[in-house]
Motif scaffolding. Sequence first.
Motif, PDB file in Angstrom:
ATOM      1  N   UNK A 138      44.712  34.639  29.013  1.00  0.00           N
ATOM      2  CA  UNK A 138      43.893  34.261  29.676  1.00  0.00           C
ATOM      3  C   UNK A 138      42.764  34.699  28.821  1.00  0.00           C
ATOM      4  N   UNK A 139      41.637  33.706  28.729  1.00  0.00           N
ATOM      5  CA  UNK A 139      40.731  33.947  27.645  1.00  0.00           C
ATOM      6  C   UNK A 139      39.158  33.507  28.309  1.00  0.00           C
ATOM      7  N   UNK A 140      38.275  34.214  28.449  1.00  0.00           N
ATOM      8  CA  UNK A 140      37.117  34.113  29.225  1.00  0.00           C
ATOM      9  C   UNK A 140      35.773  34.313  28.255  1.00  0.00           C
ATOM     10  N   UNK A 141      34.680  33.737  28.290  1.00  0.00           N
ATOM     11  CA  UNK A 141      33.412  34.025  27.841  1.00  0.00           C
ATOM     12  C   UNK A 141      32.373  33.480  28.854  1.00  0.00           C
ATOM     13  N   UNK A 245      53.856  50.190  39.822  1.00  0.00           N
ATOM     14  CA  UNK A 245      52.256  49.760  39.375  1.00  0.00           C
ATOM     15  C   UNK A 245      51.917  48.696  40.139  1.00  0.00           C
ATOM     16  N   UNK A 246      50.639  48.728  40.771  1.00  0.00           N
ATOM     17  CA  UNK A 246      49.994  47.678  41.311  1.00  0.00           C
ATOM     18  C   UNK A 246      48.895  47.236  40.166  1.00  0.00           C
ATOM     19  N   UNK A 247      49.127  46.186  39.756  1.00  0.00           N
ATOM     20  CA  UNK A 247      47.745  45.465  38.598  1.00  0.00           C
ATOM     21  C   UNK A 247      47.076  44.497  39.355  1.00  0.00           C
ATOM     22  N   UNK A 248      45.924  44.817  39.702  1.00  0.00           N
ATOM     23  CA  UNK A 248      45.186  43.970  40.498  1.00  0.00           C
ATOM     24  C   UNK A 248      43.886  43.384  39.862  1.00  0.00           C
ATOM     25  N   UNK A 249      43.238  41.976  39.857  1.00  0.00           N
ATOM     26  CA  UNK A 249      42.258  41.610  39.177  1.00  0.00           C
ATOM     27  C   UNK A 249      41.020  42.710  39.123  1.00  0.00           C
ATOM     28  N   UNK A 279      34.281  42.300  34.857  1.00  0.00           N
ATOM     29  CA  UNK A 279      35.207  41.492  35.714  1.00  0.00           C
ATOM     30  C   UNK A 279      35.384  40.399  34.500  1.00  0.00           C
ATOM     31  N   UNK A 280      36.497  40.290  33.855  1.00  0.00           N
ATOM     32  CA  UNK A 280      36.730  39.035  32.831  1.00  0.00           C
ATOM     33  C   UNK A 280      37.654  37.995  33.337  1.00  0.00           C
ATOM     34  N   UNK A 281      37.506  37.905  34.736  1.00  0.00           N
ATOM     35  CA  UNK A 281      38.189  36.730  35.453  1.00  0.00           C
ATOM     36  C   UNK A 281      39.680  36.547  35.019  1.00  0.00           C
ATOM     37  N   UNK A 282      40.047  35.402  34.440  1.00  0.00           N
ATOM     38  CA  UNK A 282      41.460  35.279  34.222  1.00  0.00           C
ATOM     39  C   UNK A 282      42.074  36.015  33.220  1.00  0.00           C
ATOM     40  N   UNK A 283      41.053  36.655  32.327  1.00  0.00           N
ATOM     41  CA  UNK A 283      41.612  37.809  31.308  1.00  0.00           C
ATOM     42  C   UNK A 283      41.851  39.240  31.910  1.00  0.00           C
ATOM     43  N   UNK A 284      41.254  39.382  33.086  1.00  0.00           N
ATOM     44  CA  UNK A 284      41.486  40.974  33.566  1.00  0.00           C
ATOM     45  C   UNK A 284      42.932  41.362  33.593  1.00  0.00           C
ATOM     46  N   UNK A 285      43.617  40.597  33.981  1.00  0.00           N
ATOM     47  CA  UNK A 285      44.962  41.029  34.247  1.00  0.00           C
ATOM     48  C   UNK A 285      45.955  41.547  32.939  1.00  0.00           C
ATOM     49  N   UNK A 286      45.948  40.312  32.075  1.00  0.00           N
ATOM     50  CA  UNK A 286      46.578  40.734  30.795  1.00  0.00           C
ATOM     51  C   UNK A 286      45.761  41.607  29.891  1.00  0.00           C
TER      52      UNK A 286
END
Length: 322
Positions: A138-141, A245-249, A279-286
């Motif tokens: 997941x990568x976001x700018x 563990x619950x890993x949420x966005x 909040x890093x969108x699609x990068x936040x979970x990884x």
Amino acid sequence: MGFRIKSTAHAVPQQVLTNDDLAQRMETSDEWIRTRTGIRQRHIATTETTTSLAVATAQQLLQRSGIAATELDFIIVCTMSPDQLTPSTAALVQGAIGANKAFAFDLNAACSGFIYSLSVAAQFFTEGTPYRYGLVIGSECLSRLLDWQDRTTAVLFGDGAGGVLLEHQSQGLLGQHLAADGSQAAALKAGEVVASTEIVNWVNYKLDPFKMDGRAVYRFATHAVPDSLQQAVASSPYALADIDHFLLHQANTRIIAQVAKRLGQPLTKFPQNMAAYGNTSAASLPILLDECVQSQQVQRGDVLALSGFGGGLTVGSQILIY
Ligand SMILES: O=C(O)C1CCN(c2ccc(-c3cc(CO)ccc3Cl)cn2)CC1
């Protein structure tokens, strides 16, 4: 059908912008941002790009796993902020690391992108397929999509990348649930090309900045996320109490507290790092997963429930053993 996570990694831009830095630029305060979102700072790209952050993450995944780039079968990059429409960020990563055997594509499911990508990756790891290793990054700018005059959104987001190197194994993805509600699509959008009656020359195109109906997205998340997690758990061999563990966005700390309450699970099971990254969108979970692995908060054998939610509107959850 399934995979094991062989390595995790993340990469963030060097520059840090604190809440106080933002308060110098717009009508806001550290107190408001921190108490309403849990965010204290965010990393903002200057020389970095969505592609360069994804490449740095891929290189670290290979180094940590001991797998050579030429052994990779596929690369999926999930992003809503690619540096260009084509080539895909995944194809650029493939070329940059020399993964000449890997097919490569991007996936856009906004903040659910990492979850949707893991589900797609799992389909490649089914009985009889020749695939053994894949990258999901997941990568976001997002800072490049924001209206920096809009204090209701500019303070929420940050830039970064995170990913996993997956290895084919018969078990692994033990339960999942994916959903969308397109009737609420207008609640969260970015980069919309303004329609025009005559043919508009691309050079004159102007993309709309990030826009969000925070109340609508917040309301969607507070019911869709608990529901999605319960459905993913129901499709797995486990009960909610078995989840370590619950890993949420990492969108908002209050939403995470509400989800924990609705699931009747202790907040200690919900690691959070939006304070450091926004909040890093699609990068936040990884990014969150890698930090939990590096700090040994997540250990091999732990049962994880991951959930992403946001633009689309979309939601997705997965149950897996780390
Ligand atoms: O007034 C307040 O308290 C405001 C109320 C509105 N807030 C929101 C609302 C929505 C989001 C959000 C965003 C995405 C996009 O990745 C996905 C998922 C969510 Cl739940 C984040 N914050 C901030 C505090």
